[in-house]
Design an enzyme around this catalytic site. Sequence first.
Site, PDB file in Angstrom:
ATOM      1  N   LYS A   1      73.650  22.664   8.841  1.00 57.45           N
ATOM      2  CA  LYS A   1      72.783  21.485   8.698  1.00 57.45           C
ATOM      3  C   LYS A   1      72.485  21.272   7.220  1.00 57.45           C
ATOM      4  CE  LYS A   1      69.309  20.736  11.572  1.00 57.45           C
ATOM      5  NZ  LYS A   1      68.037  21.044  12.292  1.00 57.45           N
TER       6      LYS A   1
HETATM    7  O1  G3P Z   1      65.157  19.901  12.969  1.00 59.05           O
HETATM    8  C1  G3P Z   1      64.494  18.730  12.730  1.00 59.05           C
HETATM    9  C2  G3P Z   1      63.633  18.204  13.809  1.00 59.05           C
HETATM   10  O2  G3P Z   1      63.961  18.724  15.036  1.00 59.05           O
HETATM   11  C3  G3P Z   1      62.195  18.262  13.466  1.00 59.05           C
HETATM   12  O3  G3P Z   1      61.392  18.150  14.577  1.00 59.05           O
HETATM   13  O4  G3P Z   1      59.261  18.272  15.760  1.00 59.05           O
HETATM   14  O5  G3P Z   1      59.390  19.091  13.404  1.00 59.05           O
HETATM   15  O6  G3P Z   1      59.515  16.656  13.895  1.00 59.05           O
HETATM   16  P1  G3P Z   1      59.798  18.027  14.389  1.00 59.05           P
END
Ligand code: G3P
Length: 225
Positions: free
Chosen positions: A86
């Site tokens: 990533k």
């Molecule tokens: O990996 C990135 C994404 O899944 C972030 O999720 O819940 O931290 O906004 P969140």
Amino acid sequence: MKFIIDDANIAKVKEIWDLYPCDGVTTNPSILAKSGRNPYEVLSELREIVGKDGELHVQVVSKDAEGMIKEAGVIREKLGENTFVKIPTTPQGLKAMKTLAPQGVNITATAIYTPMQAFLAAKAGAKYTAPYINRIDNFGYNGVQVAMDIQDIFENNNLPCEVLAASFKNSQQVLELTKYGIGAATIGCEVIENLIRNKAIDAAIDVFNSDFASITGEGKTMADC
Ligand code: G3P
């Protein structure tokens, strides 16, 4: 739509992997930090859960292309060459993608808030682009619409890249993208569990079971009556 777990809590990931039709696991530095353990220790356990051919996505933390490329090498050496690296979609990230993609590295372009970021990442060779649905919503924009626009851009430009929608906070966001046939969604364990949590389902099953017991007696099933 591929259905991916966005979590690194080993016990929880095992439980979800066992129950649901999952295609892989994604992580990011914040998700790994929650474990308080060495990242590669956790990632090796996740690799065991998904199997050697399963999808595992691991994020780099360097800000410059050179560092990202170096991290990609170590990630693939330790976790398998098919591991998705990533890479944040910054100018340095695009440079790293342009270098790594021709070498056959699986790239997930991450930290995507705009369709233009996704377009450029796909042009740079990413296999997935990860728009942050809920974080976009929190800015007052429409995360689901951004993911749909990205999918349209890929189709209209014949770009062989898939949307890996991320950052979900509720079932509605997941459902909208499932209806649209988005490439993949990566979802935290709690949101996954809420996708089919419904007291009406439990109540219906309870009635079926008590009706069945009325003719066979308690504890019998179709396997033993
Ligand atoms: O990996 C990135 C994404 O899944 C972030 O999720 O819940 O931290 O906004 P969140």
